[in-house]
Design a protein around this motif. Structure first.
Motif, short mmCIF file in Angstrom:
data_model
loop_
_atom_site.label_atom_id
_atom_site.label_comp_id
_atom_site.label_asym_id
_atom_site.label_seq_id
_atom_site.Cartn_x
_atom_site.Cartn_y
_atom_site.Cartn_z
N PRO A 237 -7.75 7.08 36.36
CA PRO A 237 -7.38 8.04 35.30
C PRO A 237 -6.07 8.75 35.63
O PRO A 237 -5.75 9.00 36.80
CB PRO A 237 -8.56 9.02 35.30
CG PRO A 237 -9.70 8.26 35.91
CD PRO A 237 -9.09 7.32 36.89
N LYS A 238 -5.31 9.04 34.60
CA LYS A 238 -4.01 9.69 34.80
C LYS A 238 -4.15 10.99 35.57
O LYS A 238 -3.28 11.33 36.40
CB LYS A 238 -3.36 9.96 33.44
CG LYS A 238 -3.07 8.71 32.62
CD LYS A 238 -2.09 7.80 33.33
CE LYS A 238 -1.77 6.56 32.47
NZ LYS A 238 -0.88 5.61 33.18
N ASN B 80 -6.06 11.61 37.93
CA ASN B 80 -6.35 11.36 39.34
C ASN B 80 -5.22 10.64 40.07
O ASN B 80 -5.34 10.36 41.26
CB ASN B 80 -7.63 10.53 39.48
CG ASN B 80 -8.86 11.30 39.04
OD1 ASN B 80 -8.79 12.48 38.72
ND2 ASN B 80 -10.00 10.63 39.02
N ARG C 164 -5.53 13.66 45.79
CA ARG C 164 -5.08 12.47 45.06
C ARG C 164 -4.04 11.68 45.85
O ARG C 164 -3.87 10.47 45.62
CB ARG C 164 -4.48 12.88 43.71
CG ARG C 164 -5.46 13.55 42.76
CD ARG C 164 -4.76 14.11 41.55
NE ARG C 164 -3.79 15.14 41.90
CZ ARG C 164 -2.94 15.70 41.04
NH1 ARG C 164 -2.92 15.29 39.78
NH2 ARG C 164 -2.09 16.63 41.44
N ASP D 67 -13.65 9.23 36.62
CA ASP D 67 -13.15 10.32 35.79
C ASP D 67 -14.11 11.51 35.81
O ASP D 67 -15.13 11.49 36.49
CB ASP D 67 -12.88 9.83 34.36
CG ASP D 67 -14.16 9.33 33.66
OD1 ASP D 67 -15.27 9.65 34.16
OD2 ASP D 67 -14.06 8.62 32.66
N THR D 68 -13.77 12.53 35.06
CA THR D 68 -14.56 13.76 35.09
C THR D 68 -15.95 13.56 34.52
O THR D 68 -16.87 14.34 34.83
CB THR D 68 -13.83 14.85 34.29
OG1 THR D 68 -13.54 14.36 32.96
CG2 THR D 68 -12.52 15.23 34.97
N SER E 109 -13.78 2.56 35.08
CA SER E 109 -13.26 1.58 34.13
C SER E 109 -12.58 0.44 34.87
O SER E 109 -11.81 0.68 35.81
CB SER E 109 -12.26 2.23 33.16
OG SER E 109 -12.89 3.24 32.40
N THR F 163 -16.62 -0.34 31.12
CA THR F 163 -16.89 1.01 31.61
C THR F 163 -18.31 1.09 32.17
O THR F 163 -19.25 0.52 31.59
CB THR F 163 -16.72 2.05 30.48
OG1 THR F 163 -15.41 1.92 29.93
CG2 THR F 163 -16.91 3.46 31.01
#
Length: 953
Positions: A614-615, A617, A650, A701-702, A707, A733
């Motif tokens: 994810p962006k 992260n 990160r 992700d949160t 994914s 996913t």
């Protein structure tokens, strides 16, 4: 008329007779001086013999050829080269145009009438009696006279047919094959016969097989390509001979045609640097060893030689002092018959001269003999043959004079002391009142304080190792100067000791002129050992902390990435059958496209997958700025921002290990957790329920989802990457269970159960298996397994985790043994001198009724006291330089780390540079060595001495 010649001649005759009369003491001193001479002369002979002349070096690289031509891979563009051909650069500036590429036909650039031989080499795996061995294959007509000197024949002959090969002796030893054996290469069914053995004089430990041109490399390359495996890469050069040779002008003409040349004529008569165009370009030059570097090397050698001479003098000086005291009546008679102080000094100095000359002769002869006899062993150790047995008389003479100088230096202090005694004291045997120097301890204290301050400054304020080393050396010399005073302090312990050790300690303190040098010699040896041992142990601890285990200790993994995994089931069973397996966990990888694609197959119908991060992260330091894709992180963030981001989770740098799969993803079940030693019941339950487990939180992700993008069109993915966009593809996913932070997963970042992959419609390909074992697989089991896996024909990657192996354990053991021998030797010398010097006291003890064992126990305690004092002082002095050097290294590595942070590079945590004291080594030195020295001295000492005769009145 009496001259200096007459007096010295008489002194030498007296010294010679005295040395012959006291054979034991003379031999002891001779051995101490001769042993370093043996080592230095042998080292000189070895280095000079191994140092090749230019002609010998050229013969080994060119044989009888005049030159070797090579293609630099610049498509025939003009080049500039160094005279030896090791360095080259394009002659033109290609800053604003494409850099030249391609190859040339070397035969087209040669002068007319040149004779050539092709020398081609490659690397391949050959089958041996044990399995497979990666070997260099060399195609060169070795029987040609032009090759003479490059590959000396040892046995048999060189190949004459296409199905014959010759091999280096090292290859035959490693492979278990011999002349007459059949040889095959992996991937090639053709069989070759080994008809000869040879060696490479400059690389005796090379595994190489020689064949005729075109006989082995091309057939093997075609066979590998036909089987879908990578072909062989090879390197081709051309040996050439021409009338008149290749002069520097000829070499430059060939450079203009794009060839690089190593010429015999140029090597024997190189041009001046001003005539080499390459050296005239910016950034190039003849980088020979500078004058400063040579001076530093000479200073290092001088320091080592100086310390060696100091230690010998410390040990030999008391021997001459005791000899002078035992000959004091003789020296007194010299004075009574008109001899003055200079004659007495000459007699004692002549003793050092006589023994020094004898040690020089014996040491030099032994060095010559040992080097000559051990030449094959030395050549094998260095991995190359001597050019010839090179004896340089002037150098050996200088080494021999070093022995003479050492003998004279060791006798200076006893000579001065003997000359100051009165004739009456010498004749009556009285020693008079001897006072310790009050100046020497003060000088020692100043040296210790100054040296410690310099070492502390060097370790905390600079990054120069020389400052730390110099300060430590000064402090150690200060401790040596303090030794007589420290020996006196040790004497205060005598009041609480039993009789024998109390007598030994009081004798050591009373005779500091004999004890202090022996203690100082032990101190010097132990200090060096403790310093190196402390430094090595600290480095060992750092390496242990930095070691990244691939698996838990004793665990095994096996993977196959080619041919769609069709060989994986058989390999899994083979490993389980031949190794002591406890738990086996089968693993697979995600496959996209054709089922027979290998992991690295880039064919159009072989896709790939990506683990989507994810962006939110993504690490900002690694993220690509789509507006400025070529922008460096140092340009996008300030220094403070870069340092702050380095601590961001990160951007955390993981030391590994790393899996070959994207995102560290494996398809497997809960058995893999058992093999990896992960005790997490919730993770096991999640896998059993068909839920993936994430050991790295970045792809999650949160919402707790993972994914995976399946990419089938490689061309579209490449276009998207060039445009700064995500690759097109279907995204799968999953709900995942995130393992506890810090779980050690050995590179497995994501574990997807087979049921989850199947439910998502993702194809899986067998990859291999992980195994836990009941015990560490033995060498025999591994060799047998390797031999069986060779028969699969697949590229099997097998890993057995043996854990961290210390490279310094042997070093520490060797240092301990070395220091122990030096300590016992020095203490034994001091004990022998003490017995010779205190013979009258021992006879007095016997006369007053002391039992015979007192003599033996007293001797043992005398030796143990000297050893213990030297070891205690040496241990204290040796820790300082090691601590200083480690602190300097810590500052240096912290500086590098901070610089990397400032530049925005991905780095790990703060460098771990510990200081570790090797307590086991210190315990062996502090306890075992003095106890061993005392026991040895007690065992070799006779309980009863010779009966004393009453001297005539």
């Amino acid at each position: 008329m009496r001259t200096w010649y007459t007096s010295w001649r008489a002194a030498i005759r007296i010294a010679r007779r005295d040395a012959w009369r006291s054979k034991g003491r003379s031999f002891l001193v001779l051995a101490m001086i001769a042993l370093p001479i043996v080592g230095v002369s042998a080292a000189d002979l070895t280095l000079r013999s191994a140092e090749l002349s230019t002609g010998q070096s050229v013969a080994r690289s060119l044989g009888r050829a005049d030159a070797r031509l090579s293609d630099p891979g610049m498509g025939g563009a003009p080049v500039l080269q160094s005279p030896d051909g090791s360095s080259y650069a394009p002659a033109e500036d290609y800053e604003d145009k494409p850099f030249p590429d391609g190859s040339i036909d070397l035969t087209t650039v040669l002068p007319a009438g040149a004779t050539t031989l092709t020398d081609r080499s490659s690397q391949a795996k050959l089958r041996t009696t044990h399995g497979l061995l990666s070997t260099e294959i060399r195609e060169l007509k070795a029987a040609d006279p032009m090759v003479a000197g490059m590959m000396p024949l040892v046995g048999g002959r060189f190949p004459q047919k296409a199905d014959e090969v010759a091999a280096t002796t090292h290859f035959l030893e490693e492979s278990g094959l011999a002349i007459g054996s059949s040889l095959t290469a992996r991937g090639l069914e053709r069989t070759y016969t080994i008809v000869g053995s040879y060696e490479l004089p400059e690389a005796l430990d090379t595994d190489q097989v020689n064949a005729l041109p075109g006989a082995l490399i091309d057939p093997l390359d075609k066979a590998l390509v036909a089987d879908g495996m990578p072909g062989l890469s090879s390197d081709t050069t051309l040996l050439a001979a021409v009338s008149g040779g290749f002069t520097w002008n000829t070499v430059q003409e060939l450079n203009a045609k794009g060839a690089v040349v190593a010429s015999r004529a140029v090597a024997l008569d190189p041009p001046a640097d001003s005539e080499v165009p390459l050296y005239q370009q910016d950034g190039w030059g003849n980088y020979e060893q500078s004058t400063a570097a040579r001076a530093a090397a000479l200073a290092a050698v001088g320091t080592v030689v100086g310390l060696a001479m100091l230690e010998i003098c410390l040990l030999a000086g008391p021997a001459f002092a005791v000899g002078a005291r035992r000959s004091r009546r003789q020296l007194g008679l010299v004075g009574a018959n008109g001899g003055d102080r200079r004659h007495i000094r000459a007699i004692v100095l002549a003793g050092g001269l006589v023994i020094g000359v004898a040690a020089a002769v014996v040491g030099t002869v032994l060095g010559l003999a040992l080097t000559f006899l051990l030449q094959p062993v030395l050549e094998d150790a260095m991995g190359k043959r001597f050019g010839h047995f090179d004896v340089r008389p002037l150098e050996l003479l200088a080494i021999a004079l070093l022995a003479v100088l050492t003998g004279l230096l060791a006798a200076i202090v006893p000579a001065v002391t003997s000359s100051r005694q009165s004739v009456l004291a010498s004749l009556t045997g009285r020693r008079g009142v001897r006072r310790s120097s009050r100046v020497l301890p003060v000088i020692g204290l100043i040296a210790v304080a100054l040296g410690a301050a310099i070492a502390l400054y060097g370790s905390t304020m600079t990054e120069q190792f020389a400052v730390v080393a110099g300060g430590s050396a000064l402090a150690e010399l200060g401790v040596v100067a303090l030794t007589p005073a420290l020996v006196g302090l040790f004497g205060r312990l005598g009041r609480v000791l039993p009789l024998s050790p109390r007598l030994a300690l009081r004798d050591a303190v009373r005779n500091r002129g004999r004890t202090a040098p022996a203690v100082a010699a032990v101190l010097a040896a132990v200090a060096g050992t403790v310093a190196v041992a402390t430094y090595a142990a600290s480095q060992d601890a750092q390496s242990r902390a930095e070691y990244v285990a691939s698996l838990p200790h004793g665990a095994v993994s096996v993977t196959i990435t080619e041919a769609g995994g069709r060989e994986v089931p058989a390999v899994r069973e083979t490993v389980q059958r031949l190794l002591p397996v406890d738990v086996r966990a089968d693993v697979a990888r995600i496959g996209v496209g054709r089922s027979t694609c290998s992991m690295w197959d880039e064919a159009a119908d072989c896709g790939f997958y990506e683990v989507v991060v994810p962006k939110a992260n993504e690490c900002p330091l690694n993220a690509v700025d789509r507006a400025r894709p070529d922008a460096d992180p140092a340009e996008r963030f300030t220094k403070e921002e870069r340092r702050r981001l380095a601590d961001d989770w990160r951007c955390e740098h993981k030391p590994g290990p790393y899996l070959m799969t994207d995102g560290g993803l494996l398809v497997g079940d809960e058995k893999l957790l058992t093999v990896l030693g992960i005790d997490d019941p919730k993770a096991a339950a999640a896998l059993a329920d068909g839920k993936p487990v994430a050991f790295d939180r970045r792809p999650v992700d949160t919402a707790g989802k993972l994914s995976i993008r399946l990419v089938t069109d490689r061309d579209a993915a490449e276009k998207a990457a060039n445009a700064g966009k995500d690759a097109p593809g279907e995204i799968k996913t999953f709900d995942v269970y995130r393992a506890a932070e810090g779980t050690k997963s050995y590179g497995v970042d994501l574990l997807v159960p087979p049921a989850a992959a199947k439910a998502a419609g993702m194809a899986t390909v067998p990859l291999g298996a992980y195994y836990s074992t009941d015990e560490m697989p033995s060498s025999e089991q591994r060799q047998k397994l390797d031999g069986v896996l060779d028969n699969t024909g697949s590229d099997v990657s097998l890993t057995v985790e043996e854990g961290f192996t210390s490279e310094n354990s042997i070093v520490l053991l060797s240092l301990t043994v070395f220091a122990g021998l030096i300590t016992i030797g020095a203490a034994g010398i001091a004990t022998g001198l003490a017995q010779a010097d205190a013979e009258a006291d021992l006879k007095t003890l016997a006369a007053v009724g002391a039992p015979p064992r007192v003599r033996r126990t007293l001797s043992g305690f005398q030796c143990g006291v000297v050893a213990l004092m030297g070891v205690v002082l040496g241990s204290a002095a040796g820790v300082l330089p090691a601590v200083g050097l480690r602190l300097t290294e810590r500052r240096q590595q912290l500086s590098w780390h901070e610089n990397a942070l400032d530049q925005g590079w991905g780095v790990g945590g703060v460098p771990f540079v510990p200081v570790v004291v090797p307590w086991a080594t210190l315990a062996a030195l502090l306890i075992a060595v003095p106890a061993g020295a005392a026991l040895l001295a007690a065992l070799v000492t006779r309980s009863r001495g010779a009966l004393a005769r009453r001297e005539a009145g």
